[in-house]
Every structure is written in C-alpha cells, then in structure tokens.
Design a protein around this motif. Structure first.
Motif, mmCIF file in Angstrom:
data_model
loop_
_atom_site.group_PDB
_atom_site.id
_atom_site.type_symbol
_atom_site.label_atom_id
_atom_site.label_comp_id
_atom_site.label_asym_id
_atom_site.label_seq_id
_atom_site.Cartn_x
_atom_site.Cartn_y
_atom_site.Cartn_z
ATOM 1 N N ASP A 233 37.450 34.972 35.805
ATOM 2 C CA ASP A 233 36.472 34.379 34.882
ATOM 3 C C ASP A 233 36.999 33.079 34.308
ATOM 4 O OD1 ASP A 233 34.813 36.438 35.339
ATOM 5 O OD2 ASP A 233 35.201 37.493 33.459
ATOM 6 N N GLU A 234 38.307 33.054 33.980
ATOM 7 C CA GLU A 234 38.877 31.866 33.373
ATOM 8 C C GLU A 234 39.008 30.733 34.380
ATOM 9 O OE1 GLU A 234 42.536 33.142 31.768
ATOM 10 O OE2 GLU A 234 41.656 34.378 30.183
ATOM 11 N N VAL A 235 39.388 31.068 35.618
ATOM 12 C CA VAL A 235 39.670 30.025 36.595
ATOM 13 C C VAL A 235 38.402 29.481 37.229
ATOM 14 C CG1 VAL A 235 40.854 29.542 38.766
ATOM 15 C CG2 VAL A 235 41.957 30.966 37.040
ATOM 16 N N ARG A 236 37.490 30.350 37.605
ATOM 17 C CA ARG A 236 36.328 29.913 38.387
ATOM 18 C C ARG A 236 34.997 30.105 37.667
ATOM 19 N NH1 ARG A 236 37.705 31.507 44.659
ATOM 20 N NH2 ARG A 236 39.874 30.873 44.649
ATOM 21 N N GLY A 237 35.010 30.657 36.486
ATOM 22 C CA GLY A 237 33.772 30.843 35.751
ATOM 23 C C GLY A 237 32.867 31.893 36.339
ATOM 24 N N VAL A 238 33.422 32.862 37.060
ATOM 25 C CA VAL A 238 32.638 33.913 37.697
ATOM 26 C C VAL A 238 32.733 35.176 36.846
ATOM 27 C CG1 VAL A 238 32.324 35.336 39.752
ATOM 28 C CG2 VAL A 238 33.066 32.962 39.975
ATOM 29 N N ASN A 239 31.590 35.758 36.509
ATOM 30 C CA ASN A 239 31.556 37.006 35.757
ATOM 31 C C ASN A 239 31.522 38.156 36.757
ATOM 32 O OD1 ASN A 239 30.932 39.235 34.129
ATOM 33 N ND2 ASN A 239 29.893 37.921 32.654
#
Length: 518
Positions: free
Chosen positions: A453-459
C-alpha cells in the motif's frame, strides 16, 4: 439427452465469453485496489471515569451529565478519593465526544472489543481463574444537538478473565464487547459499571485503564461493493432466466447436473441481491445474519455442484441420482447446519442482547468450538472426496480423448473439442480455487499489504475481497451459461454437421458410458 452450449458453442463465441469474464474480474480488482478504501475502519477510545454521587441512578453518563466536578482523570484518583465501585461509571462515545462527527448508515454494522489494563498493585493482585463482571448500557441519538439518549440495550455479562505476567505488567485477553447488525444512528454511548456485590470482580486485581475499539465497514467500500453487487444481480437474473428458459423448453428430462447448476444459480441470485440498501432507510439488524446465511448457501451449493460435476464425468453409469452422492451431500448439509447453529447462537442472540458472546465462559466456548470443529471436520471430508472425484474425472477425460481413435473421422473433431472443453472446466475450477486461497492469504498477511500500500498505492484488502467476489460470480455465471441446453439448430456453426451428430452421435456423457463399457 440435449447438447449444452459448452459442447456446441463456436470457439469464437466461447473466446468472447471468457474475455468478457476476464475483463469483469480485472475491473473488480481495479475498483478494490485503486478506488475503494479499506473494507474495515476502526476507532479506539480510552474510557472516561465519572463519580456519579449525587446523580440519578437511571441517568446516563456523558460529557454533559458528568461535568468537570465529577470526572476522574484516572482510576488511580478514584482509589485515592475512596470512590465506591457502585458510584463509579466508565463511559465512552462513538464517534468521540465533542468531535462533531457522526456514524454513517453506510457503515452497515458495528463490532467492538474491550481491553483491560491492570495496575501492578501489590495489595490487590490478579488471581488466575478470575471472572470479570460488568453491567453495560448502550444508547444512541440521531441528532447530535439532542440532550437525551435512547437506551437500546442493557446487559449484565460475566467473562473468564485471562491475564499473563509479562515483565512488570499484565497482558490480558481482549473481550468481545458488543456487536450491532446495523449502524443506523448518528452516535452511540456506552456506560460501563463493574459491580462488587456477591463477591464479583474481587479477583481481577486493580484496574488501570480500559480501552474499547469499535470496528465498522467503511462507507466508501460499502458503496463500491453495493454497486458491484447491483451489477452482478442484474446479470445473474438475465443469465439465470436464460438458463431456466432453455432447460424447460428443450422437451427433455432435466438431468442431475442441470439441477445442480440450477440450484447454484438460485443461490447466486440470493448472494447478489443488494438487500443492504434497505439498511440505508430502515434499521434492520438481522441483515448481518442474512448475509452469513446466503454466503453459506452459495458455497454449499457450489460444493454440491462440483461434486456432481466431477462425479458425472467420472461415473461408469450414465444415469445417476442424488442418492449416488448421499454421503457428500450429508457432509455438506452437516457442515452448513453446524455453522448455522453457531451463527444463530452468537449473532442470533445478539439481536436483542448485543453484548452476548459464546466466548464469554468455558461452557459456551466448548459448544462453540464443538460446532466449528465438527463443521471443519465434515468440510475436510467433503474436500477429500472432491479431490478423489476430480482425479477420477480428469483421468477419465484424458483417457476418452486418447480413445477417440476408434470414433469415425466425421465425429472425432467434435467429440475431441467437447471433451477438451469439459477438461478445461475442470482445470479452471482448480485454478479459481487456488486463486481464491492465494488472494485470501494475501489479505490476511497484513504486513505485506501495508508495504505494498505504501509503495504502490494498492489496497490489497479491498482488492482481494472484490476479486474473490467477482471470481465466484464469473465462475458461477459461466457455468449457468455454458451448461444451458443448446437450441436445436442455432448454437452450432455448421447446422448440417449438428444434425448429423444429433442423429448418429452420442453426447459427452453417453460417449463416456460407451467408453467405460468398452
């Protein structure tokens, strides 16, 4: 026996169907990963302490009624001032008092846990086997400016209180505090008392602080999920209607496999019905139980379909009945029944007592574990039997594909294509199962999810949940579509070839029977 669309549909149409299915799953994954927020939200409150001397016993305690003169900074002050346990009330409010925020009907449900912190007091030590008793009151109001609260539940609970010594402090187990099947009101108030009459709470030690964590479904996630569910509901009704029309207008007897597919389609209609929309207009706490029941029904009928599907393609006899699968049906029914009994004893009781939990004492905990363990045991037998049937079905299909050398050249291509398509359904079933397990594991592995989530913004939590939901829907919809009976002459590109096959050639199941007899 009538042909199915799986046997007769052209390769181009089949490729278009599978491509559309893949696009739907990828869209659901994108919505979950990049659009929807985390499925669950929470807030943790430290309870506040109030000395209610001079107040009415029936009066609820909040920031207005307690006031500065009665509020205690901590329990230590209460002990120092010799505040009696009967006049000490612990309270908290969701959302935080004076925050100006309110709960939303889009939250769907509320659950909470309580964590008790003990003071390292030499005079009043914690004793193993202690029981924590508390009197809890839950109230609500719909307008933040109102001064009066409406009581919705009052309860006296007693929990087995387990704590372990770690270094210079005590680490106590969390307690399931309350659970609501809907979140229909603007704000909620909790009042908590620890009674001391009849020897209650004498062995729990000296309390320091109490934390209450409230968990709800995020409103943004609810909106995305309901939108996706509404889409699948419309598609399911269309496909299920198409399936029923084809089944009951082919003028042939309904096969066991068609009955299994139809049952799966009906459970899929229940699964996708967006009944949660009712909670946006009316307080319906039973929707949480309904959600559990329909999910359980869908997975039960899915397991039954897989058993019938694998069994029909590995059977040595062409005509089988439900009695042929009486043992796996019993395993599935027992599993579903055990989980239903557990759910009703937990969430069913919470409809009128949200503070109830089967995990509060040893006796009810034993029964809860009994039903869950029994369900898991029967489920494992079902899975093992399904693996056995899958192995037989795949082996049988491969043998039939290789045994087509004895079939006439004019029919060999059609039989080989049909058998390979059935083999493809078997393989896709295994792949969908593997993908579901992998996605569920990724959702549970919170540390990995947080890093991505932090690196790629994927939930990954929302993405995994919606992908699993879309996979289950797409898989079941394709089964409904592909196992619909084919029309007499409209579902095969070469009509003359189809007439020749209907007149002279067997269907897949009849071919299987013939090969097994040979």
């Amino acid at each position: 026996m009538a042909y199915s669309l799986l046997e007769t549909l052209s390769t181009m149409k089949l490729a278009v169907t599978l491509t559309c299915s893949l696009i739907i799953v990828m869209t659901a994954a994108w919505l979950g990963g990049y659009v929807a927020p985390d499925p669950m939200g929470h807030q943790t409150n430290l309870v506040r302490f109030c000395d209610t001397v001079g107040m009415k016993s029936s009066e609820l305690v909040d920031s207005r009624t307690c006031g500065k003169n009665n509020e205690l900074p901590s329990l230590a002050n209460g002990y120092a001032d010799n505040t009696s346990a009967s006049s000490l009330v612990m309270w908290t409010q969701f959302p935080h008092a004076n925050s100006g925020l309110s709960m939303s009907k889009w939250f769907q449900f509320m659950a909470s846990s309580m964590t008790v912190e003990l003071n390292d007091d030499a005079e009043h030590q914690y004793h193993p086997g202690a029981k924590l008793s508390f009197e809890a009151t839950l109230a609500y109001k719909d307008n933040l400016n109102d001064s009066e609260w409406t009581v919705m539940a009052e309860s006296l609970q007693e929990w087995d209180f387990h704590c372990t010594r770690e270094h210079q402090s005590w680490n106590c187990d969390q307690i399931n505090f309350f659970e609501l099947g809907s979140c229909h009101h603007a704000t909620y108030l909790v009042n908590l008392r620890l009674p001391t009459y009849k020897g209650k709470n004498k062995l729990i030690g000296t309390l320091d602080d109490i934390w209450i964590t409230e968990i709800h479904q995020n409103g943004g996630f609810t909106k995305v999920l309901l939108g996706l569910r509404s889409f699948f509901c419309q598609v399911t009704l269309l496909v299920f209607g198409f399936y029923l029309h084809r089944v009951y207008h082919t003028h042939t007897s309904v096969t066991l496999l068609q009955k299994a597919v139809g049952s799966l389609g009906f459970s899929l209609v229940l699964l996708n019905a967006p009944v949660e929309c009712i909670s946006l207009f009316k307080d319906v706490p039973g929707l949480l139980i309904w959600s559990d029941i329909r999910q359980g029904a869908f997975y039960a009928f899915l397991v039954l379909f897989l058993i019938v599907f694998m069994g029909e393609h590995s059977a040595e006899k062409g005509n089988t009945t439900w009695k042929s699968y009486k043992y796996p049906i019993f395993f599935t029914a027992f599993t579903s029944g055990s989980l239903l009994v557990f759910d009703m004893s937990e969430r069913g009781r919470q409809l009128w007592d949200p503070f109830h939990s089967v995990w509060s004492n040893e006796s009810s905990r034993w029964w809860g574990m009994f039903f869950i363990s029994s369900a898991l045991f029967m489920m494992s037998l079902d899975v093992l039997y399904l693996f056995y049937l899958s192995y037989k079905a795949v082996s049988s299909l491969r043998a039939k594909i290789h045994g087509l050398r004895n079939v006439a050249e004019s029919q060999r291509h059609h039989y080989k294509m049909a058998l390979r398509r059935v083999f493809g359904v078997c393989v896709s079933t295994v792949l969908v199962g593997i993908m579901t397990v992998v996605l569920f594991a990724v959702m549970q592995y919170s540390e990995v999810s947080m890093k991505w989530d932090e690196v790629r913004g994927v939930n990954f939590n929302s993405g995994g949940y919606l992908t699993i939901y879309a996979l289950a829907n797409v898989y079941a919809l394709n089964l409904l579509l592909l196992y619909s009976p084919a029309a007499k002459s409209s579902d095969v590109d070469d009509i003359s070839e189809q007439k020749h096959l209907i007149a002279n050639g067997p269907t897949i199941l009849q071919l299987a029977t013939k090969d097994n007899q040979d």
